[in-house]
Scaffold this active site. Structure first.
Site, PDB file in Angstrom:
ATOM      1  N   THR A 349       0.672  -1.126   0.414  1.00  0.00           N
ATOM      2  CA  THR A 349      -0.148   0.074   0.412  1.00  0.00           C
ATOM      3  C   THR A 349       0.729   1.369   0.077  1.00  0.00           C
ATOM      4  O   THR A 349       1.804   1.220   0.874  1.00  0.00           O
ATOM      5  CB  THR A 349      -0.857   0.120   1.166  1.00  0.00           C
ATOM      6  OG1 THR A 349      -2.102   1.240   1.498  1.00  0.00           O
ATOM      7  CG2 THR A 349      -0.063  -0.234   2.395  1.00  0.00           C
ATOM      8  N   HIS A 402       2.733 -11.626  13.708  1.00  0.00           N
ATOM      9  CA  HIS A 402       3.751 -12.200  15.042  1.00  0.00           C
ATOM     10  C   HIS A 402       3.181 -13.601  15.385  1.00  0.00           C
ATOM     11  O   HIS A 402       3.759 -13.794  16.270  1.00  0.00           O
ATOM     12  CB  HIS A 402       3.732 -11.661  16.222  1.00  0.00           C
ATOM     13  CG  HIS A 402       4.873 -11.336  16.941  1.00  0.00           C
ATOM     14  ND1 HIS A 402       5.875 -11.841  16.768  1.00  0.00           N
ATOM     15  CD2 HIS A 402       5.468 -10.402  17.822  1.00  0.00           C
ATOM     16  CE1 HIS A 402       6.366 -11.655  17.160  1.00  0.00           C
ATOM     17  NE2 HIS A 402       7.107 -10.721  18.380  1.00  0.00           N
TER      18      HIS A 402
END
Length: 431
Positions: A349, A402
């Site tokens: 993006t 994560h």
């Protein structure tokens, strides 16, 4: 009598919202003409007529939610459209004609209005007021009579916004009357009263796509252990290479050489080195993808969409740039198909086109990685212990899940992207 039904849209889409009717009751449509535009979670779909004829009835209004397979309009076949309305009326005396009831289709598409003051002089003839289905629904829900609603339409048609304006006007009048009837009271208003003040506001319904975007962004933040790491790229080499090659590149490929192809190539190379960023979680398993379909976030009229550049690892710089140009144009024109949006493995993006200097992009689930590009800005950079130069610098950000990507791997991925962009000759040699 033919029916217009909501067609099968996609395996994951079972409903849509009527964005706008492209034809109105009484319009003649040819086979293949667009009749209505539906807004789904991902794309807008235009439904066409399967037969020629006159549109006699709309069963859903703009803003209504409709299901796949649901009948939303009726079409009178072409043969019936040109035939006399009712052959039996020719056998009856002329004075009895006004007593004939309206056709069922007409009864469902217009609202009957009480006769005006001069109605007794017109015999039993009825007067009709045309209103959109959405307007009729809103009027019923609010207990409003359609003949009391002023309209700005030159043909006198009542629209939903006319109902809303009339309801707001009546509500304000009632508030003013209530306030005028209250005795003077020095007590300060309660919080509830201040919330209902007469200060101007505008209430606008969220589009289906905006609702979906909002829902999915919240879902990602609730389900993923999202973390963001940052780095910065010296864009000197990329900008110099573009400057040297842009004219010849355009002559050869009829497309401009932009930043996105460099970043896409660098991302693909880094994903091959750190494959967990090209994966997703499915239950207790990791799905590690051996292909590279890169989503490119694009601003569209109804919100951000992420069309996908397929097999980016196999495309040349020109192929990547051409794909991005085509997808961006489709997004601006609301012409993206579902296949253009499905199956991405990683997303890029670019907030820099709007002037963003730094941000933390949100994951595009179920993907586990997204790279954020930002504005290129001149900043003083230490070249060595003695020299400082102004360099075109860009902050880049990697948001990652994560749960499956450790910090060391994420930081190393971003460092690899940085190194490749600061030495772009090797990327260009790949194609």
């Amino acid at each position: 009598m033919g029916e217009i039904k909501v067609p099968e849209l996609a395996e994951s889409i079972s409903e849509g919202t009527v964005a706008q009717w492209l034809k109105q009751v009484g319009d003649f449509v040819e086979k293949g003409d667009y009749i209505v535009e539906l807004e789904t979670d991902k794309v807008n779909v235009e439904i066409t007529a399967e037969d020629s004829g006159v549109l006699t009835e709309l069963l859903a209004g703009e803003g209504d939610t409709v299901q796949v397979g649901e009948t939303i309009a009726r079409l009178e076949a072409k043969e019936g459209a040109s035939a006399p309305a009712a052959p039996k009326t020719e056998e009856k005396p002329a004075e009895e004609a006004p007593k004939k009831e309206a056709a069922p289709a007409q009864q469902k598409t217009v609202e009957e209005v009480a006769p005006a003051a001069e109605a007794p002089q017109q015999g039993n003839q009825k007067q009709w007021l045309i209103a959109s289905p959405a307007a009729r629904k809103a009027a019923r829900e609010r207990g409003i009579k359609l003949d009391q609603v002023p309209t700005t339409d030159p043909l006198g048609r009542v629209r939903k916004h006319d109902i809303d304006s009339y309801a707001d006007q009546k509500s304000n009048e009632q508030k003013q009357q209530a306030q005028a009837s209250k005795p003077a009271n020095p007590v300060s208003p309660s919080p509830a009263a201040s919330e209902n003040s007469d200060k101007p506001v505008e209430r606008e319904r969220m589009s289906r796509r905006r609702q979906t975007i909002a829902k999915r962004l919240v879902e990602v933040q609730q389900t993923a252990a999202m973390l963001t790491t940052f780095n910065e790229v010296d864009m000197t080499a990329v900008m110099a290479l573009r400057k040297r090659r842009k004219d010849k590149f355009f002559e050869q490929h009829d497309v401009r050489l932009g930043f996105m192809s460099f970043f896409t190539k660098a991302v693909v190379a880094a994903l091959k080195k750190y494959p967990l960023l090209n994966a997703e979680i499915q239950g207790n398993e990791l799905l590690i993808k051996k292909f590279y379909d890169i989503g490119i976030a694009v601003s569209a009229p109804d919100g951000l969409v992420v069309p996908v550049v397929r097999d980016a690892d196999r495309k040349t710089f020109a192929g990547i740039e051409g794909s991005i140009v085509d997808l961006a144009k489709k997004a601006r024109d609301n012409k993206l198909a579902l296949k253009d949006l499905q199956g991405g493995t990683f997303t890029i993006t670019n907030g820099g086109v709007f002037g963003s200097l730094m941000s933390t992009p949100i994951l595009n689930g179920p993907q586990v990685g997204i790279l954020g590009m930002h504005k290129v800005q001149l900043r003083p950079v230490a070249i060595d212990e003695e020299r400082i130069e102004n360099r075109p610098m860009m902050y880049i950000a990697l948001s990652y899940d994560h749960r499956i990507v450790d910090g060391k791997e994420a930081v190393s991925f971003l460092a690899t992207v940085k190194e490749l962009l600061e030495d772009p000759e090797s990327l260009l040699l790949e194609g």
